[in-house]
Structure formats: structure tokens, C-alpha cells
Write a protein that holds these residues in place. Sequence first.
Motif, mmCIF file in Angstrom:
data_model
loop_
_atom_site.group_PDB
_atom_site.id
_atom_site.type_symbol
_atom_site.label_atom_id
_atom_site.label_comp_id
_atom_site.label_asym_id
_atom_site.label_seq_id
_atom_site.Cartn_x
_atom_site.Cartn_y
_atom_site.Cartn_z
ATOM 1 N N PRO A 168 0.827 -1.216 0.000
ATOM 2 C CA PRO A 168 0.000 0.000 0.000
ATOM 3 C C PRO A 168 0.854 1.256 0.000
ATOM 4 C CG PRO A 168 0.015 -1.012 2.179
ATOM 5 C CD PRO A 168 0.732 -1.969 1.266
ATOM 6 N N GLY B 271 -7.974 -2.312 -2.346
ATOM 7 C CA GLY B 271 -9.080 -2.441 -1.426
ATOM 8 C C GLY B 271 -10.381 -2.866 -2.062
ATOM 9 N N LEU C 257 -5.713 -4.270 2.152
ATOM 10 C CA LEU C 257 -4.640 -3.298 2.347
ATOM 11 C C LEU C 257 -3.615 -3.777 3.376
ATOM 12 C CD1 LEU C 257 -6.866 -0.099 2.477
ATOM 13 C CD2 LEU C 257 -5.400 -0.817 0.584
ATOM 14 N N PRO D 262 -9.819 3.359 1.115
ATOM 15 C CA PRO D 262 -8.360 3.232 1.184
ATOM 16 C C PRO D 262 -7.635 4.557 1.381
ATOM 17 C CG PRO D 262 -9.220 1.816 -0.533
ATOM 18 C CD PRO D 262 -10.368 2.672 -0.068
#
Length: 434
Positions: free
Chosen positions: A24, A68, A273, A379
Motif C-alpha cells: 500500500p 481495497g 490493504l 483506502p
Amino acid sequence: MELTEATGEDPTAPYFFLSYARIPRTRPDDPDPDLWVHRLFHDLCEHIRNLTAHPGAPGFMDRAMQAGQIWSDELAESLGGCRVFVPLYSPRYFISPWCGKEWGAFTERRARHREQDERGTPSAIVPALWSPVPDRRLPDCVREVQYTHPELGDRYRTFGLYGLAKLRSFRSDYQKAVLRLAMRIVDVGESVVLERGARGGLSTAHDAFGAPPAGAPPSGRRLRISIAAGCLDELPEGRSPHYYGPTPLDWNPYRPASDRPLAEVAAGIAARLDFRPDVAEFDHTSAPADAPEVLLLDRWVLRDPQQRARLREFDGNDRPPTGLVVPWNDDDPDGDDTEHELAAQVDATLPRRVRQAREASRPAVRGVPDERSFQEVLPRVVHWAEGQFLRRARPRTSSGQVTPRFRLGAPDGPNSYVGEHRPGAEKEDQNERA
């Protein structure tokens, strides 16, 4: 979808499926941390095109999905129809429940040798070493799968494809390793036949990796997700029960387009994530989370004076910054005459959190209209909340103290960190990169 009579294979399905653990972004405007994985995928696709006469796509990876998102139909179809499964081994891979589900769904497909006189157990899994993983961290289900591939060379086993791709001096090693990996994929794809995967296999697939093996780090970072919503026993004034259940965790503002509670959707996005979500009903008396926190707010609860008071007290406390997301279904008939009134109540009750939410993502507080938008907004808010949490929690180093500089090498080895971080060191490293 047409299947060949001889094998039952779908000629339009991708030849291979690349399974990898996303990294991420720390901040929304950071460069894509998976850029080098994309390069590997592109190089493998080019080789597969030249090594086969496969009429469909050479490969599939989920780079088209926003981080996500819930499983897409394209991803499920590709995993259920591909000839070869190529997992990218890395420390993140084996603690990702989503990668475990991809592995689990693929291994549900029965395999057989194309030639009847072939012996041994057929397998269409061709792992690739992205970055070194100690053997003790490999789940039991993967220990029997060969992944070192001696023909790819010693540097491949030492540095993985990531190390070979990053350093200019290893460029020829990277090119040789990727070509040989592609040849291995084709060899397996031409010698093993798989039955078609069941539709909806990902929704029911088990996490093949399960709990992390002994010695592995915890699965992901923690994230608190609080739900401030109504329930059937405490419906807000003028609100239909259609969107609620026995507890606030059953709240589903996006019916009928979505059939899942928002808490479940949010937990799935957090896991995607690489977070470990702690989902709970909003409680203004709970201690501040020792982790980033996101609040999902049902505007309708602000019609309850007690709920307004609790949220106002929460907003006034000196707590770490909290990400705020306000779902609002544009197709909900109850909201036609109340949207502006309830939006103003949010601003009046949670002025501090609203200011923070606008910093993280303006659409998050303006009203997220559907589940797809929610998958895109959450996200961004989670990463903002994580950044705020880390900024407050980051320990201070004493004046003059230096941090060790990482050097690519064998995992857990004595030379993983050497020397100190020198001014200009990053520039030196950049000169080495491709």
C-alpha cells in the motif's frame, strides 16, 4: 465461453495468473510501490506471446483494481480459467489472506497430466521468488512446491527478482531469470490440464495460508473501524428498517445494489490493504485506539439527541485524528428531503472530524453514494489515518543519532544492515538503478 473439446480449456482465458501481495502507498500521491511487479508482469507476457500460440491474453494480474476493491468478476474468471498459477513469494505474500484465498481457490481445480504415461502428481503452480523468504516462514501447504528453480541462477536465489530488477549490474541476470521462468510456465502449461474453476470460487475460498507460521510477524497492521449507525431496535425518526439489522454492524446503506453489511465490506477492504481490522460499534467511552482509526457514520443517527451528544463528546476529546467516512445512498428514497438537513448536522456535531476528513478525502464526508465509490474512498482515508497515527507515535531519536542503512542481502543475515545513513546515499543508489 467456449471450451476446447479435447481438454475442456478456455482458449480465451489468460495463460498464467500472477498472484502477488500489494504494497500500500504510505501517502496517496506517492509513486506506485508495485511498479517493479508491473515490469515483471509485462516482461513475462512478452515472453509467453513469443513462446506459445495461445489465442487469449498471455497473463493476468489485478493491477486494474483499486487497492481495497472487492474481488472483481474478471479476476475470478481469470483465476478459474488460467493454465498456470504464478505466486510471487515475498514476506508479505504469506501473511496476506487475499493471496491465501487465491492460492486456495486455484488448488481447488483438479489437475491431470496431458500425457497419460506421465508419472508424479501434476501441479500447475510455478512460484517465483520476488524477495527472499526464510523457510521457517513458509506455510505447510507450500513447502512441497519447488520454488528455487536452480536454472534461474544463484543470484536469483540470493536476491530474488526484485533485487535483480533494481540493480543495473544484475540486469542480465534478471533478463535470463525472467526468460527461464517464462519457459518453465510454458512447460507446465503445455503438460498439465486443469478443470475449470467453479464460479464464485473466490467468495467461498479458504485462506490456504491460515494463521501465520511460527516466527512470522503478525498478519498486517491493526486498524480500528467504528460503526456509528442505527439498528432495528433503535431506528432513527423517519427511517426505513430496510437498511438495518439487529446491531449497527448489520447496517447496509447501499441496498438493494449491495447485499452485504458495510462493516463486512470495510473489513474486506482493510484486509486487502494488509490491515488486521478490528470492527466494532461506535463507543464514545472507549479508550483511544493503539492503531489508526476510521469512523463510518450513518447520518440518520444524528436525529437521536443522545447519539448527537455522544458524537459531540467524541469530537471534543483530545484523541488521535480519526478518519471519517459518511456513506449516503443517492437512490435511498428516505433521503430525498433530508439530505441537506442531515449533512448540516454532521458539520455541527463533528466539526473537528469533518475538517480532518476533508483533508483526507473530501468525497468521504460529502456523502459516498454507492459501494464502488466506497471502495475507492476508504483506502485513501485509511492511509491518511495511518499517516496521522504514525506521525504522533513516531519515536524521536537523540541528536546526532544515525539510522542503519539497509543493504540488499540474505534475509536475517549478519550483513542485512551495515554502516550508517550518509547524506547523498540515496543519490548513489539511484545511479545504480535501471
